[in-house]
Write a protein that holds these residues in place. Structure first.
Motif, short mmCIF file in Angstrom:
data_model
loop_
_atom_site.label_atom_id
_atom_site.label_comp_id
_atom_site.label_asym_id
_atom_site.label_seq_id
_atom_site.Cartn_x
_atom_site.Cartn_y
_atom_site.Cartn_z
N GLY A 196 0.79 -1.22 0.00
CA GLY A 196 0.00 0.00 0.00
C GLY A 196 0.83 1.27 0.00
O GLY A 196 2.04 1.25 -0.12
N ASN A 197 0.10 2.34 0.16
CA ASN A 197 0.64 3.66 -0.07
C ASN A 197 1.10 4.29 1.24
O ASN A 197 0.44 4.17 2.26
CB ASN A 197 -0.49 4.48 -0.71
CG ASN A 197 -0.41 5.92 -0.31
OD1 ASN A 197 0.57 6.60 -0.58
ND2 ASN A 197 -1.43 6.40 0.38
N SER A 202 0.27 9.25 2.56
CA SER A 202 -0.60 9.90 3.54
C SER A 202 0.00 9.81 4.93
O SER A 202 -0.14 10.72 5.74
CB SER A 202 -1.98 9.24 3.54
OG SER A 202 -2.47 9.11 2.24
N ARG A 255 3.11 16.54 9.65
CA ARG A 255 2.22 17.52 10.28
C ARG A 255 2.31 17.49 11.79
O ARG A 255 1.98 18.46 12.45
CB ARG A 255 0.78 17.25 9.86
CG ARG A 255 0.47 17.76 8.47
CD ARG A 255 -0.81 17.13 8.01
NE ARG A 255 -1.75 18.13 7.52
CZ ARG A 255 -3.01 17.84 7.22
NH1 ARG A 255 -3.49 16.64 7.43
NH2 ARG A 255 -3.82 18.78 6.77
N VAL A 297 -2.26 -2.79 3.50
CA VAL A 297 -3.62 -3.07 3.05
C VAL A 297 -3.62 -4.48 2.48
O VAL A 297 -2.58 -5.02 2.15
CB VAL A 297 -4.09 -2.10 1.93
CG1 VAL A 297 -4.22 -0.71 2.45
CG2 VAL A 297 -3.18 -2.15 0.72
N TRP A 345 -16.82 5.88 7.65
CA TRP A 345 -16.64 6.35 9.02
C TRP A 345 -17.41 5.48 9.98
O TRP A 345 -18.53 5.10 9.71
CB TRP A 345 -17.13 7.80 9.14
CG TRP A 345 -16.33 8.76 8.35
CD1 TRP A 345 -16.58 9.18 7.07
CD2 TRP A 345 -15.15 9.45 8.77
NE1 TRP A 345 -15.62 10.07 6.68
CE2 TRP A 345 -14.74 10.26 7.70
CE3 TRP A 345 -14.40 9.45 9.95
CZ2 TRP A 345 -13.60 11.07 7.77
CZ3 TRP A 345 -13.27 10.26 10.02
CH2 TRP A 345 -12.88 11.06 8.94
N TYR A 396 -11.94 6.47 10.00
CA TYR A 396 -12.20 5.92 8.67
C TYR A 396 -11.68 4.49 8.54
O TYR A 396 -10.50 4.23 8.77
CB TYR A 396 -11.56 6.82 7.60
CG TYR A 396 -11.88 6.36 6.21
CD1 TYR A 396 -13.11 6.68 5.63
CD2 TYR A 396 -11.00 5.56 5.50
CE1 TYR A 396 -13.43 6.22 4.36
CE2 TYR A 396 -11.32 5.10 4.24
CZ TYR A 396 -12.53 5.44 3.68
OH TYR A 396 -12.85 4.98 2.43
N VAL A 438 -11.45 0.75 6.21
CA VAL A 438 -11.64 -0.10 5.02
C VAL A 438 -11.03 -1.46 5.34
O VAL A 438 -9.81 -1.60 5.36
CB VAL A 438 -10.91 0.42 3.76
CG1 VAL A 438 -11.26 -0.46 2.56
CG2 VAL A 438 -11.23 1.85 3.45
N HIS A 460 -7.89 3.78 9.69
CA HIS A 460 -6.76 4.51 9.12
C HIS A 460 -6.67 5.90 9.74
O HIS A 460 -7.36 6.81 9.27
CB HIS A 460 -6.93 4.67 7.60
CG HIS A 460 -6.75 3.40 6.84
ND1 HIS A 460 -5.54 3.02 6.32
CD2 HIS A 460 -7.62 2.42 6.51
CE1 HIS A 460 -5.66 1.86 5.70
NE2 HIS A 460 -6.92 1.47 5.80
N LEU A 464 -6.21 8.78 7.36
CA LEU A 464 -7.30 9.19 6.47
C LEU A 464 -8.51 9.65 7.28
O LEU A 464 -9.60 9.78 6.75
CB LEU A 464 -7.70 8.02 5.55
CG LEU A 464 -6.58 7.45 4.68
CD1 LEU A 464 -7.08 6.21 3.93
CD2 LEU A 464 -6.07 8.48 3.70
N GLY A 479 -8.79 12.52 9.20
CA GLY A 479 -8.87 13.94 9.52
C GLY A 479 -8.34 14.27 10.91
O GLY A 479 -7.38 13.65 11.39
#
Lengths: 241, 200
Positions: free
Chosen positions: B11-12, B15, B22, B47, B117, B139, B141, B179, B182, B184
């Protein structure tokens, strides 16, 4: 020498590999190649990147190529996914399922609130703004509708909001294998942010020209898919990969 | 502080890198070999299904250094497939790293994946609970979820077709089925709280 990242495109229409000519759905050319075979071909040639577009999704407003996306991720491709991402939930799903970035066009153009939500929730790295240009104006909804905007001022506004990556498509040349319009890309290379180019790229010489203009990424469609491929993936230099 | 994000082609990571930046963490991608020098904590993302995950960790030479990091009690945050890897075995023949006792069965829900959500009820008294008393939404999946043998490791639960453990923890090991990257503002707060309570 300046370098450019090549992102081979696989566009899907109802799940089939297809290419449009100048964004016209009526003249879609469907390939016999299965998506998975296209993905494997990229890996065989040592190009681990994929620009995956759901053309049906771009038109309908709902990205639906989830199984192709999952397949590509499982194979180890870095994927940017586009076509029909109009809700934060769809973008979240694509990132969760392993897309590196999501390409968003219509939604960003039509809703500043959507644009801000994407930046806040996913960050500028995860989102590529798609600006598809015809006669200097941005087109939306799978290119079936005119946006209100001059394309440059649209991108300047998105940049000011916080977006950093833009994929520009020169619709006039797209799907034509007609080569790039240098003046068009020279103008885009002067825009802020990191610009990716698509539309008409047909040869390694086009890639060199784009690289020299300072374009960071190139989305190559027909030129790698066609049997008599003008751009032989295997021939791309290390720098371009 | 420096966080090493394990990259085993599941997976990625973009993010996660963005979120780490941040919250003022230096993120390094850990692709192979030994744990990057100066690492304070680790994110184990992922994932997909357990079936190939451990094989891939071994293939990249990551499994043994990861095991050592676990034994040295370097904090590890598992996300999605990452938390499933903490456990012993999955339903379709895949197996995990076996750090926590338990299984990874398929969700007993009419429709999978569980996507979107959903709220998490944090168990009072567990290390992150007081920050999330309002049962915030995160969130998700996923089609599988963790089923710990020891209920003490369950720090948070979620309802989807069934009640399942959505946050687990034991010592320096914490995992979330959702996640955070993802999710917020709440996702960011989850990782910040983890860093403050578990890493620091």
């Amino acid at each position: 020498m300046r370098t450019i990242e090549v992102w081979p495109a696989v566009d899907l229409l109802d799940g089939q590999v297809a290419r449009l000519h100048q964004g016209d759905y009526a003249t879609a050319h469907r390939y016999r190649l299965q998506p998975i075979d296209a993905f494997n071909r990229l890996l065989d040639h040592g190009v681990p990147r994929l620009h995956l577009v759901d053309l049906s999704g771009a038109e309908s407003g709902t990205f639906d190529a989830w199984s192709a996306l999952a397949q590509a991720v499982r194979l180890g491709l870095r994927v940017e996914a586009g076509g029909g991402f109009r809700t934060p939930e769809a973008v979240a799903r694509a990132l969760a399922e392993g897309a590196q970035r999501v390409v968003v066009g219509t939604g960003l153009i039509e809703s500043p609130a959507f644009a801000d939500t994407l930046l806040e929730r996913f960050g500028a790295d995860a989102i590529v703004a798609a600006v598809d240009v015809q006669d200097g104006r941005a087109k939306v909804r799978g290119w079936t509708t005119d946006g209100e905007d001059d394309a440059f001022s649209l991108w300047e506004r998105l940049y000011a909001r916080g977006f950093r990556r833009v994929n520009v498509t020169d619709i006039q040349q797209d799907g034509s294998l007609a080569g790039i319009r240098e003046a068009f890309w020279r103008a885009w290379s002067r825009q802020p942010g990191e610009c990716g180019a698509g539309g008409g790229i047909r040869s390694p010489a086009d890639l060199t020209t784009l690289a020299e203009l300072g374009i960071a990424r190139a989305v190559v469609g027909k030129a790698w898919l066609e049997e008599e491929g003008w751009i032989d993936l295997a021939s791309l230099s290390e720098e371009e990969l | 502080m420096q966080v090493a994000i394990v990259d085993y082609a599941m997976g990625n990571l973009g993010s996660l890198q963005a979120l780490a930046a941040r919250i003022a963490q230096t993120a390094v991608i850990w692709r192979q070999g030994e744990l990057p020098h100066g690492t304070d904590w680790i994110i184990l993302p992922g994932v997909g299904s357990l079936v190939n995950a451990v094989t891939e960790l071994h293939r990249r030479g990551l499994a043994n250094p990861l095991e050592r990091a676990y034994r040295d009690q370097i904090p590890i945050l598992g996300i999605c497939l990452g938390v499933q890897l903490f456990f012993e075995s999955g339903e379709e023949g895949g197996h995990g790293l076996g750090w926590l006792r338990g299984q990874v069965p398929k969700l007993a829900a009419p429709k999978t994946p569980h996507m979107g959500w959903n709220t998490v009820a944090f168990r009072p008294g567990t290390p992150l609970a007081d920050q999330f008393a309002s049962e915030p939404a995160f969130y998700f999946v996923h089609s599988y979820s963790v089923l710990p043998a020891d209920p003490e490791v369950i720090w948070g639960e979620t309802e989807y077709g069934q009640r399942f453990a959505s946050v687990v923890g034991q010592g320096a090991l914490v995992g979330a089925q959702f996640h955070p990257e993802l999710s917020g503002a709440q996702g960011r707060r989850f990782i910040e709280t983890f860093v403050r309570r578990v890493v620091a």
